[in-house]
Design an enzyme around this catalytic site. Sequence first.
Site, PDB file in Angstrom:
ATOM      1  N   LYS A 154      10.267 -10.513  -0.302  1.00 44.88           N
ATOM      2  CA  LYS A 154       9.388  -9.443  -0.342  1.00 44.88           C
ATOM      3  C   LYS A 154       8.072 -10.683  -0.606  1.00 44.88           C
ATOM      4  O   LYS A 154       7.149  -9.767  -0.065  1.00 44.88           O
ATOM      5  CB  LYS A 154       9.319  -8.908  -1.092  1.00 44.88           C
ATOM      6  CG  LYS A 154      10.177  -7.257  -0.867  1.00 44.88           C
ATOM      7  CD  LYS A 154      10.701  -6.151  -1.838  1.00 44.88           C
ATOM      8  CE  LYS A 154      11.921  -5.633  -1.524  1.00 44.88           C
ATOM      9  NZ  LYS A 154      12.546  -4.752  -2.671  1.00 44.88           N
TER      10      LYS A 154
ATOM     11  N   SER B  97      13.613   1.711  -3.409  1.00 45.44           N
ATOM     12  CA  SER B  97      12.706  -0.055  -4.018  1.00 45.44           C
ATOM     13  C   SER B  97      10.887   0.493  -3.608  1.00 45.44           C
ATOM     14  O   SER B  97      10.150   0.112  -4.497  1.00 45.44           O
ATOM     15  CB  SER B  97      12.755  -1.214  -3.051  1.00 45.44           C
ATOM     16  OG  SER B  97      11.929  -1.420  -1.915  1.00 45.44           O
TER      17      SER B  97
END
Length: 788
Positions: free
Chosen positions: A733, A690
């Site tokens: 996140k 990611s």
Amino acid sequence: MEQQKTNVDPTSLQMPEVLPILPLHGFVFFPGMGFPLQVASESSKQLIDDALLGDRMIGLVPSRREQSADDDTLTGDDLYTIGVVAYIHKLTKVEEGYYQVLVSGTKKLSIVEYISEQPYMKARVAEVPMDYSEDDKELEAMMLGIRSQFKKLVELVQLPEEMLATVNALTDPFHIGYLVTSQLNLKIVDEQNILEIVEVDKMLHRVALELGKRLETAEMSNKLQADIKKDIDGKQREFFLRQQLQAIRKELGEEDDEKVEIRELRERAEKKGLSDEARTAIDKELTRLERISPSSPEYSGSRNYIDWLLDLPWTDSTTDTLDLDKAEKDLDVDHYGLEKIKKRILEFLAVRKLKKDIHGPILCFAGPPGVGKTSLGQSIARTMGRKFVRIALGGMRDEAEIRGHRRTYIGALPGRIIQSLKKSGANNPVFLLDEIDKLGNDFRGDPASALLEVLDPEQNSTFTDHYLDIEFDLSKVMFIATANMLDTIPGPLRDRMEVVELPSYTEDEKTVIARRHLLGKQLEEHALTGDDLEISDEILREIIRSYTREAGVRNLERQLAALCRGVAAKKARGNFEKTVITKESLYDYFGPVRFFPEMKARTWGPGLATGLAWTPVGGAILFIETSKMKGKGGLTLTGKLGDVMKESATAALTYIRSHAEAMDIDEDVFEMIDLHVHVPEGATPKDGPSAGVAMVSSLVSVISGRTVRQDVAMTGEITLRGDVLPVGGIGEKVLAALRAGINELVLPVLNEKDVLEIPEEVREGVIFHYPHTIEEALDFVLEPKVDK
């Protein structure tokens, strides 16, 4: 070392008015006896040493306590009032630290009063006379009868012949009675009663009575042994004790306990609601139990098996509470937020209300620590009115913990599933399988594979434990698993569960939870009330922001506990004024601020980009640093990166080199520089794809000289063709970025659906960019190029 004195007749010595008293534990010392004593306590050893320097005479008095005690702790009230005057003949000091003292009893004494207890007891004593008439014919007859009975006892119980010779040689009736008493194995109380009898005829009468009882017992024992020996042969000798007990019961006319026990087990089986297979197994096992000797090891194993079958809740169920309004209210009271979870539970209750025989769902609550996964399972059980059972799976490596051991093993037991059902007493509890992601495996098997049958609604109605070897219906059980991360759960096991993800709490949610639940709990645990402590929501937010950094609320609860401890300390010192917590006073309770916004700790410039990462304990921001230097096109990667992350950096550099012209980068520059990519913190392992977008942004920034925007964070996997692929953990996140003070995010376009699941109050004020390609992402994150 020995001390000895000879040529002294102890019976001729005059008894002093005051004697040191040595307590006796577990036996009675009689006049005329000679016996070695072991003395261990310091006070008693000092008593012996002082007596050896004097007339060597001491008092021996039995203790009333049944158990042995340290002489240093005894008082006069712990001793009897009648004892014996003893003369010390010999002292031997043993290397182990105790004295061995040879003493002989001379006269009886009576305690008049204790005059001291330290360093050892001393008492004023009086002699108890032992007078008798030598011409008393009745006395002679009683002594003759005692000698005759004692001779029979010696023959029956095989006492030493020297003992009989000694009794026959004695002429003093007191000494005869006392010697015989010492061989009858009487209780200390009975021996002391005989010692305290003053009249010689009464004393001999009591001795004769006790001797008769002992003789009768010995004769009965020998008769029973003789009867049993007629019935047993060589193969039956191992059952000797059992046959002896049967002979005793036969004499008393009592029924065997084993028959009574089997009859009671059959009655329990008739009353118990059992499955057909279980009833057949119990009948077979009871028939087998009747043929096994109770002394056989198989008897206890078979009995335990029957007990397990009878104790299990085969048909016992609790009634579900299916009031949806009440259930919704209970869930709202117990937990703040978690709307998705609550909705799923209420849906299950609604379906259960409409269809009674539906199989229980297998839910898996996945989320970081401290967000309420375990306590949510308890709330579900309380809401439904079911029993609650919890099994900790963390570190479990043995398959038998789930399925049990086969009965062929010594000490075999059912598995944890069956054990917990027995403990709950119902066949439809809420069953919490805690930390299912932390199962292990080794040579003893794979517990995760054993759970495949348990967690399959189509199969668990016929679950078979190795110990029971009988099918047990688990379809009525509501199984709930908890996990911090799903990656470590085997695919087939994860496929059997409906995963419900619990997100990290927002700052607003933590504030409400602290106000509604945590603060009141800590006040109660620290004996405080609302009148002792005042704390505003602003201060709670400051504690959350500056002294905790977590997805859940465990550390927040610890900080509130520290706050309450500080207030409780003031109150305990007499300060009963209300404590008002201010931002300045937090230092006094917690010390310096522990967490600062990460952005403030960074010196910004080309080559630095902000990525977003997911961890098992919540989201985090990730800084990607890149530097260039003269070289030949090398790439160095540091920061304890995993293989996938290293591949992302290599793919990022390959994409940049292949699209250098489109990015206005001189292609020849790559042959003249080396690049170094570093991801702090260097001691923390990192992996995953990611960070691909952040890697590209950092590399392009340092090569082109264009600075990455400081107020933007990014995440997304990249491909060599320039596509931005979706990643997981979007909710965690986003919260991590907000904690760091970043309100503009770059996310893959396919993750837009995940953003819609984030609470609206969290998304408010946040700008989301959804690029399809790396080129679009760079347009968002890079500052315009500045000409020097």
